[in-house]
Scaffold this motif. Structure first.
Motif, PDB file in Angstrom:
ATOM      1  N   ILE A  65       0.863  -1.178   0.000  1.00 41.04           N
ATOM      2  CA  ILE A  65       0.000   0.000   0.000  1.00 41.04           C
ATOM      3  C   ILE A  65       0.898   1.226   0.000  1.00 41.04           C
ATOM      4  O   ILE A  65       1.700   1.429   0.923  1.00 41.04           O
ATOM      5  N   PHE A  66       0.789   2.052  -1.053  1.00 34.21           N
ATOM      6  CA  PHE A  66       1.654   3.218  -1.208  1.00 34.21           C
ATOM      7  C   PHE A  66       0.853   4.504  -1.093  1.00 34.21           C
ATOM      8  O   PHE A  66      -0.371   4.521  -1.290  1.00 34.21           O
ATOM      9  N   ASP A  67       1.560   5.592  -0.826  1.00 30.84           N
ATOM     10  CA  ASP A  67       0.929   6.898  -0.978  1.00 30.84           C
ATOM     11  C   ASP A  67       1.155   7.372  -2.417  1.00 30.84           C
ATOM     12  O   ASP A  67       1.626   6.606  -3.266  1.00 30.84           O
ATOM     13  N   GLY A  68       0.831   8.628  -2.714  1.00 31.55           N
ATOM     14  CA  GLY A  68       0.869   9.095  -4.098  1.00 31.55           C
ATOM     15  C   GLY A  68       2.240   9.144  -4.717  1.00 31.55           C
ATOM     16  O   GLY A  68       2.367   9.184  -5.948  1.00 31.55           O
ATOM     17  N   ILE A  69       3.301   9.141  -3.901  1.00 31.23           N
ATOM     18  CA  ILE A  69       4.658   9.196  -4.464  1.00 31.23           C
ATOM     19  C   ILE A  69       5.438   7.925  -4.112  1.00 31.23           C
ATOM     20  O   ILE A  69       6.653   7.943  -3.959  1.00 31.23           O
ATOM     21  N   GLN A  70       4.713   6.821  -3.995  1.00 28.63           N
ATOM     22  CA  GLN A  70       5.252   5.466  -3.831  1.00 28.63           C
ATOM     23  C   GLN A  70       6.010   5.264  -2.532  1.00 28.63           C
ATOM     24  O   GLN A  70       6.974   4.502  -2.491  1.00 28.63           O
ATOM     25  N   ARG A  71       5.574   5.890  -1.466  1.00 29.38           N
ATOM     26  CA  ARG A  71       6.134   5.573  -0.156  1.00 29.38           C
ATOM     27  C   ARG A  71       5.218   4.550   0.511  1.00 29.38           C
ATOM     28  O   ARG A  71       4.005   4.792   0.642  1.00 29.38           O
ATOM     29  N   PRO A  72       5.730   3.396   0.913  1.00 30.54           N
ATOM     30  CA  PRO A  72       4.872   2.380   1.548  1.00 30.54           C
ATOM     31  C   PRO A  72       4.291   2.912   2.858  1.00 30.54           C
ATOM     32  O   PRO A  72       5.038   3.356   3.745  1.00 30.54           O
ATOM     33  N   LEU A  73       2.970   2.874   2.993  1.00 31.82           N
ATOM     34  CA  LEU A  73       2.320   3.435   4.172  1.00 31.82           C
ATOM     35  C   LEU A  73       2.659   2.654   5.440  1.00 31.82           C
ATOM     36  O   LEU A  73       2.714   3.225   6.532  1.00 31.82           O
ATOM     37  N   TYR A 102      -5.045  -0.301  -7.904  1.00 31.21           N
ATOM     38  CA  TYR A 102      -6.175   0.519  -7.446  1.00 31.21           C
ATOM     39  C   TYR A 102      -5.633   1.840  -6.915  1.00 31.21           C
ATOM     40  O   TYR A 102      -4.855   1.868  -5.955  1.00 31.21           O
ATOM     41  N   ILE A 103      -6.048   2.940  -7.557  1.00 36.87           N
ATOM     42  CA  ILE A 103      -5.571   4.270  -7.169  1.00 36.87           C
ATOM     43  C   ILE A 103      -6.717   5.033  -6.510  1.00 36.87           C
ATOM     44  O   ILE A 103      -7.696   5.381  -7.173  1.00 36.87           O
ATOM     45  N   GLY A 104      -6.601   5.268  -5.229  1.00 35.72           N
ATOM     46  CA  GLY A 104      -7.569   6.116  -4.538  1.00 35.72           C
ATOM     47  C   GLY A 104      -7.063   7.542  -4.574  1.00 35.72           C
ATOM     48  O   GLY A 104      -6.232   7.937  -3.756  1.00 35.72           O
ATOM     49  N   ALA A 155      -2.990   4.816  -2.021  1.00 34.79           N
ATOM     50  CA  ALA A 155      -3.966   5.557  -1.225  1.00 34.79           C
ATOM     51  C   ALA A 155      -3.515   7.010  -1.098  1.00 34.79           C
ATOM     52  O   ALA A 155      -2.502   7.296  -0.462  1.00 34.79           O
ATOM     53  N   ASN A 156      -4.275   7.893  -1.727  1.00 34.00           N
ATOM     54  CA  ASN A 156      -3.986   9.318  -1.607  1.00 34.00           C
ATOM     55  C   ASN A 156      -5.309  10.018  -1.319  1.00 34.00           C
ATOM     56  O   ASN A 156      -6.048  10.364  -2.228  1.00 34.00           O
ATOM     57  N   THR A 157      -5.626  10.170  -0.053  1.00 34.81           N
ATOM     58  CA  THR A 157      -6.939  10.662   0.349  1.00 34.81           C
ATOM     59  C   THR A 157      -7.057  12.175   0.183  1.00 34.81           C
ATOM     60  O   THR A 157      -6.077  12.865  -0.067  1.00 34.81           O
ATOM     61  N   GLU A 200      -1.938  14.646  -7.632  1.00 33.14           N
ATOM     62  CA  GLU A 200      -1.670  14.669  -9.068  1.00 33.14           C
ATOM     63  C   GLU A 200      -0.644  13.594  -9.444  1.00 33.14           C
ATOM     64  O   GLU A 200      -0.763  12.916 -10.446  1.00 33.14           O
ATOM     65  N   ALA A 201       0.362  13.397  -8.582  1.00 33.32           N
ATOM     66  CA  ALA A 201       1.410  12.417  -8.876  1.00 33.32           C
ATOM     67  C   ALA A 201       0.914  10.983  -8.772  1.00 33.32           C
ATOM     68  O   ALA A 201       1.452  10.085  -9.426  1.00 33.32           O
ATOM     69  N   SER A 202      -0.131  10.730  -7.959  1.00 29.65           N
ATOM     70  CA  SER A 202      -0.585   9.362  -7.710  1.00 29.65           C
ATOM     71  C   SER A 202      -1.028   8.662  -8.986  1.00 29.65           C
ATOM     72  O   SER A 202      -0.835   7.449  -9.136  1.00 29.65           O
TER      73      SER A 202
END
Length: 590
Positions: free
Chosen positions: A83-91, A257-259, A294-296, A305-307
């Motif tokens: 599970i990553f954030d919008g700039i590929q950092r694992p949450l 899956y891009i949130g 996941a980019n809420t 935008e990057a996600s």
């Protein structure tokens, strides 16, 4: 090291001046916390930067340090199930480092460099290789084999390759000696600029559908593997739920899956549900073929935008290995809103409804990265993009919806009235369409039934005729309609309730094989055609309704199991028997 100093702060938009020689799209580290940002404009010695984290607390005069490379992703084994954030950092990594709230300046690679993977070499010393050649593989999950490919622009002979054993991702697995004598190292990981499409050898003609188990999609408005689709709908129409269904049940090899800018509770549901779901095709957890981004909505807009680019780049990486990847982008409207906010802070000339004038080109670039391709290693892979759009007030004439329609080939329009009447999926069959019908016809005829398109066309015509008759009946009432036209209304109603409406909560109905979908349409068309013949002989429609066949049809989606399709033969026999019985009774009565 290139440096500048902050001279202006406007939300996520920073201006920096200095002697540092920055380049467009370069990554930079802003301020004492080293917030990650990207250069988006250059004007002499002034660089305009968008930052991917909160700019709160930054001060004028703080340093901006250039990374001298564009925003790039680290691609390798371990991304599946992550599970990553919008700039590929694992949450999960961020949580371990900072707790519940992400601190600024925290960095984390998309691939765990300490985890060991068993490497299975495929080639040997002396073999010639080029970009994309597969030198070996690792088993990323029980479902996905990660193929170790030669990085971009490298050609030569393998001078060294390690034997089968366990290695970390950044260990050198092979060395390639080029014709000019240079030696290049190959590891399990690659770096790739997120906003640059990965190259391929050939783009191929689309010919196979993405089977989703959703009848309104697979039968009525199909999407091809490598195709594009949009899912527009107002608040509460079921966009996210339908995308969840497509992600769960589609026959893609990998789901991304891009949130993008969605509410936190919706993303929480996704993150909690997916690890528990079982892939029906393999019996393994669905997460073993899924990447979640996941980019809420409460995260910085620049990262939103990057996600989108993070997701599509990961998809192309697996596509090059020969996998069919499906992207669920939920929602591109939030992405467009991020573009609008950044554009406003840049004081750019706004276009319609404040969106930047380059919105269509950005949408084109994103959807243009879908397709069925042959990679340089000869593998055939595809990227399918399904983007949700959230028009305010269900206004499909707004800019994001209208511009997206220019670049997609399947349109599943969600109608608020259907959703509020509990008709799910709330896809409006009167406005939806698929431009892949002719491309997919041969596949359906070969793998489903030769009569598939004929049966589907008859059902579509009944729905179209129902729409016209409903308009007439609103004016003059149904009583003046002939029995043959009343039959159209009855049968079309049965198609709507028994076929187009589908329950995600029912074990049998949540996902339906394409063969059952065909048989369901086939029996309702049989009812219509047999009933029409006896109506033409003067038998009233009331006699047909008394048989209960139409009511029984509405229930067969729940009563006939997906593995017991032979029961449709019994239902067909019952249809013929009951209608023949009415005809005989009428003859005897006459």
């Amino acid at each position: 090291m290139q440096e500048k100093n902050i001279i202006s702060i406007n939300g996520p938009v920073i201006k920096a001046r200095g002697e540092g020689d920055f380049a467009m799209s370069d990554m930079v580290y802003v301020g004492e916390d080293k917030i990650l940002g990207e250069v988006i404009r250059l004007n002499k010695d002034i660089a305009t930067i968008q930052v991917y984290e909160s700019s709160s607390g930054l001060r004028v005069g703080e340093k901006v340090i250039g990374a001298e490379e564009p925003l790039s992703l680290t691609l390798g084994p371990g991304m599946i199930g992550n599970i990553f954030d919008g700039i590929q950092r694992p949450l999960t990594d961020l949580y371990e480092k900072t707790g519940d709230f992400i601190k600024r300046g925290i960095t984390a690679l998309g691939v765990d460099l300490n985890k060991k993977w068993r490497f299975f070499p495929k080639l040997k010393e002396g073999d010639e290789v080029s970009y994309g050649s597969i030198i070996g593989s690792v088993n990323e999950t029980k479902l996905i084999v990660n193929k170790i490919m030669v990085p971009y622009k490298i050609t030569g002979k393998i001078s060294k390759i390690l034997p089968e054993a366990e290695y970390t991702p950044n260990e050198v697995l092979a060395q390639i000696t080029a014709d000019d004598g240079k030696t290049y190292n190959v590891t399990m990981i690659q770096k790739w600029p997120a906003k640059t499409p990965r190259p391929y050898k050939n783009r191929l003609t689309i010919k196979e559908p993405l089977i989703t188990g959703q009848r309104v999609v697979d039968t009525m408005f199909p999407i091809a593997k490598g195709g594009t689709a949009m899912l527009p709908g107002g608040f509460g129409t079921g966009k996210t739920m339908l995308q969840h269904q497509l992600a769960k049940w589609s026959n893609a090899d990998i789901i991304v899956y891009i949130g993008c800018g969605e509410r936190g509770n919706e993303m929480t549901e996704v993150l909690e549900d997916f690890p528990k779901l079982i892939d029906p095709g393999t019996g393994r957890p669905l997460i073993e073929r899924t990447v979640l981004i996941a980019n809420t909505s409460n995260m910085p807009v620049a990262a939103r935008e990057a996600s989108i680019y993070t997701g599509i780049t990961i998809a192309e990486y697996y596509r090059d290995m020969g996998y069919n990847v499906a992207i669920m982008a939920d929602s591109t409207s939030r992405w467009a809103e991020a573009l609008r906010e950044i554009s406003g802070r840049l004081e750019e000339m706004p276009a319609e409804e404040g969106f930047p004038s380059y919105l269509p080109s950005r949408l084109s670039q994103f959807y243009g990265r879908a397709g069925l391709v042959e990679s340089f290693n000869g593998a055939l892979g595809s990227v399918t993009i399904i983007g949700a759009v959230s028009p305010q007030g269900s206004d499909f004439s707004e800019p994001v919806t209208q511009n997206t329609k220019r670049f997609i080939h399947t349109f599943w329009g969600l109608k608020r009235d259907l959703a509020y009447s509990r008709h799910y999926p709330a896809v409006d069959w009167n406005i939806s369409y698929s431009e892949y019908l002719s491309d997919l016809q041969n596949w359906y005829e070969e793998y489903v039934d030769l009569d598939f398109w004929d049966i589907r066309s008859k059902a579509v015509r009944l729905l179209e005729e129902e729409n016209e008759l409903l308009e007439i009946s609103r004016v003059v009432g149904q009583d003046v309609l002939s029995d043959s036209r009343k039959l159209v209304l009855e049968v079309a109603g049965a198609i709507r309730i028994g076929f187009l409406q589908q329950s995600a909560l029912n074990e049998i109905d949540t996902a339906v094989p394409i063969k059952k979908q065909f048989l369901m349409l086939k029996v309702i068309i049989l009812i219509y055609e047999r009933a029409l013949k006896i109506i033409d002989k003067g038998i009233p429609i009331s006699a047909i309704k008394k048989t209960g066949l139409l009511d029984e049809y509405k229930k067969i989606k729940f009563e006939i199991d997906n593995s017991s399709l032979d029961k449709f033969n019994d239902f067909e026999l019952k249809i013929k028997t009951e209608l023949k019985k009415i005809e005989e009774e009428y003859k005897n009565h006459v």
